[in-house]
Enzyme design. Structure first.
Site, PDB file in Angstrom:
ATOM      1  N   LYS A  24       0.209   3.476   5.598  1.00 44.55           N
ATOM      2  CA  LYS A  24       0.351   2.875   4.401  1.00 44.55           C
ATOM      3  C   LYS A  24       1.048   1.697   4.430  1.00 44.55           C
ATOM      4  O   LYS A  24       1.958   1.598   5.438  1.00 44.55           O
ATOM      5  CB  LYS A  24       0.716   3.684   3.157  1.00 44.55           C
ATOM      6  N   ARG A  44       6.084  14.379  -9.178  1.00 48.98           N
ATOM      7  CA  ARG A  44       5.539  12.790  -8.975  1.00 48.98           C
ATOM      8  C   ARG A  44       3.826  13.200  -9.345  1.00 48.98           C
ATOM      9  O   ARG A  44       3.461  13.426 -10.315  1.00 48.98           O
ATOM     10  CB  ARG A  44       5.793  12.355  -7.746  1.00 48.98           C
ATOM     11  N   TYR A  46      27.997 -18.023  -0.221  1.00 51.37           N
ATOM     12  CA  TYR A  46      28.115 -17.867  -1.564  1.00 51.37           C
ATOM     13  C   TYR A  46      28.827 -16.734  -2.051  1.00 51.37           C
ATOM     14  O   TYR A  46      29.055 -15.869  -1.568  1.00 51.37           O
ATOM     15  CB  TYR A  46      26.641 -17.448  -1.972  1.00 51.37           C
ATOM     16  N   MET A  86      19.240 -17.357   1.416  1.00 51.63           N
ATOM     17  CA  MET A  86      17.661 -17.132   1.667  1.00 51.63           C
ATOM     18  C   MET A  86      17.104 -17.489   2.965  1.00 51.63           C
ATOM     19  O   MET A  86      16.364 -16.687   3.452  1.00 51.63           O
ATOM     20  CB  MET A  86      16.984 -18.139   0.772  1.00 51.63           C
TER      21      MET A  86
HETATM   22  C1  LIG Z   1       1.747  11.886   0.782  1.00 51.46           C
HETATM   23  C2  LIG Z   1       2.653  11.250   1.699  1.00 51.46           C
HETATM   24  N1  LIG Z   1       2.332  12.167   3.198  1.00 51.46           N
HETATM   25  C3  LIG Z   1       3.239  11.840   4.067  1.00 51.46           C
HETATM   26  C4  LIG Z   1       4.216  10.688   3.835  1.00 51.46           C
HETATM   27  C5  LIG Z   1       4.875  10.272   5.205  1.00 51.46           C
HETATM   28  O1  LIG Z   1       6.434  10.589   4.979  1.00 51.46           O
HETATM   29  P1  LIG Z   1       7.242  10.096   6.067  1.00 51.46           P
HETATM   30  O2  LIG Z   1       7.251   8.728   6.238  1.00 51.46           O
HETATM   31  O3  LIG Z   1       8.543  10.445   5.504  1.00 51.46           O
HETATM   32  O4  LIG Z   1       7.189  10.939   7.335  1.00 51.46           O
HETATM   33  C6  LIG Z   1       4.060   9.921   2.856  1.00 51.46           C
HETATM   34  C7  LIG Z   1       5.317   8.937   2.717  1.00 51.46           C
HETATM   35  O5  LIG Z   1       6.031   8.795   1.819  1.00 51.46           O
HETATM   36  C8  LIG Z   1       3.525  10.292   1.676  1.00 51.46           C
HETATM   37  O6  LIG Z   1       3.522   9.799   0.628  1.00 51.46           O
END
Ligand SMILES: Cc1ncc(COP(=O)(O)O)c(C=O)c1O
Length: 353
Positions: free
Chosen positions: A34, A128, A251, A299
């Protein structure tokens, strides 16, 4: 050429996936890709890891569709499932695995029953996403009655990376009990749990961060875990300034020289994704020599201490990678490597090797 760049190492991604593969044992290995493969590039990451894994995990439908339409034919798990009926159709058409975490999603499925690859998400204490166990049992029954029996049960650990974790065991017990009652496969393990809790592997594991060469733990480094660097961020020195005691830099004049010395100006800033809140003292390396950031990150530039460092204009400065662990930078900045990887902007050159 400005020379500000991110190097993505596919051999390291493959090595780290192989490492996860061995830890996974008989469980299916789903590599989390992801957020653009944790900033490594969605397809780059997926292709590099493909030989070691049974499937991929993404957060949202756009990522899953991009993977599928780029030719990734195997299983793809969408961790936030579908957001509406349209997305459900996309998922069905492309045979994507959707996580069902809420009753409104169950209602959408029941409104138009059709073959759907479903993983039912349990809330076991993270509070969550996820259905409480009693709701999950009921949802599984309703879905099965409509011809949409879930493929498995999943849950997510809140504290598996904490040294004093006392939560994961309770979460695992709860999830395992529901999976057992429904006679369905179980998936709970992220990177931290995969490494640390072999009994939590279940039938499918879902590591992310370890695949990208970063340790989930602050007491054990990535190299101690035999993980290789897959993301190296570097830039060049564009000026070197002599500075007198009492003179300040950047800055807000947040850093003042205690003695005469040299300060290097590096062509990278928060416009490239280097964190603006990195404090003076954050590690960097020049030609492999460790030194520190001084003054505020701007920046397009940042400044570093060059006292005792052999350096010329044009030399390469590593922000993180080989000489400077990304986890050390994250710690200095009060964040995690996940955020550093994800927040690199489109400006630096991206070199895939
Ligand atoms: C549903 C789910 N599974 C697995 C993972 C993988 O976690 P990690 O990157 O800590 O191994 C994530 C990441 O946040 C997640 O949201």
């Amino acid at each position: 050429m400005r020379g500000t760049r991110v190097e993505i190492r596919t051999a390291a991604l493959a090595h780290n996936a192989g490492r996860a593969r061995r830890l996974a044992g008989d469980a299916e290995l789903f590599a989390m890709v992801k957020a653009n493969g944790y900033g490594h590039g969605l397809l780059t990451a997926a292709q590099a890891m493909a030989p070691a894994v049974e499937g991929f995990g993404v957060a949202v439908m756009e990522e899953a569709v991009a993977l599928r339409d780029s030719g990734i034919a195997g299983p793809i798990l969408v961790a936030e499932g579908f957001f509406d009926a349209d997305e459900l159709e996309h998922a069905r058409r492309r045979s994507l695995e959707v996580v069902v975490h809420s009753l409104w999603q169950v209602q959408l499925l029941l409104a138009k029953p059709a073959p759907t690859r479903i993983w039912l998400k349990l809330n076991t204490g993270m509070n969550r996403l996820g259905l409480r166990p009693e709701w999950a049992l009921q949802a599984a029954e309703q879905l099965a009655a409509a011809g949409m029996k879930p493929l498995g049960i999943m849950s997510h650990f809140a504290c598996a990376d904490d040294a004093t974790d006392s939560v994961s065991e309770k979460q695992l017990l709860l999830a395992a009990e529901v999976a057992q009652r429904l006679q369905l496969p179980l998936s709970t393990a992220n990177s931290a749990a995969l490494i640390r809790y072999p009994h939590a592997r279940g039938q499918r594991v879902r590591p992310g961060i370890m695949l990208y060469g970063s340790s989930p733990f602050d007491w054990q480094s990535a190299s101690e875990l035999d993980l290789q660097v897959s993301h190296r961020f570097s830039a060049r020195l564009i000026a070197i300034n002599e500075i007198q005691p009492g003179e300040s830099v950047g800055y807000g004049a947040t850093w003042t020289a205690a003695r005469a010395g040299r300060v290097g100006v590096v062509a990278v800033g928060y416009g490239d994704g280097y964190p603006r809140h990195a404090p003076s003292g954050t590690p960097v390396a020049v030609n492999g020599q460790p030194t520190i950031l001084v003054g505020r990150v701007s920046m397009d530039m940042l400044t570093i201490d060059l006292n005792g460092i052999d350096a010329q204009v044009g030399d390469e400065v590593e922000l993180w990678g080989d000489a400077v662990a990304v986890d050390a930078v994250a710690k200095a900045c009060g964040t995690i490597s996940y955020e550093l990887f994800c927040q690199i902007t489109a400006r630096p050159a991206r070199i895939v090797v």
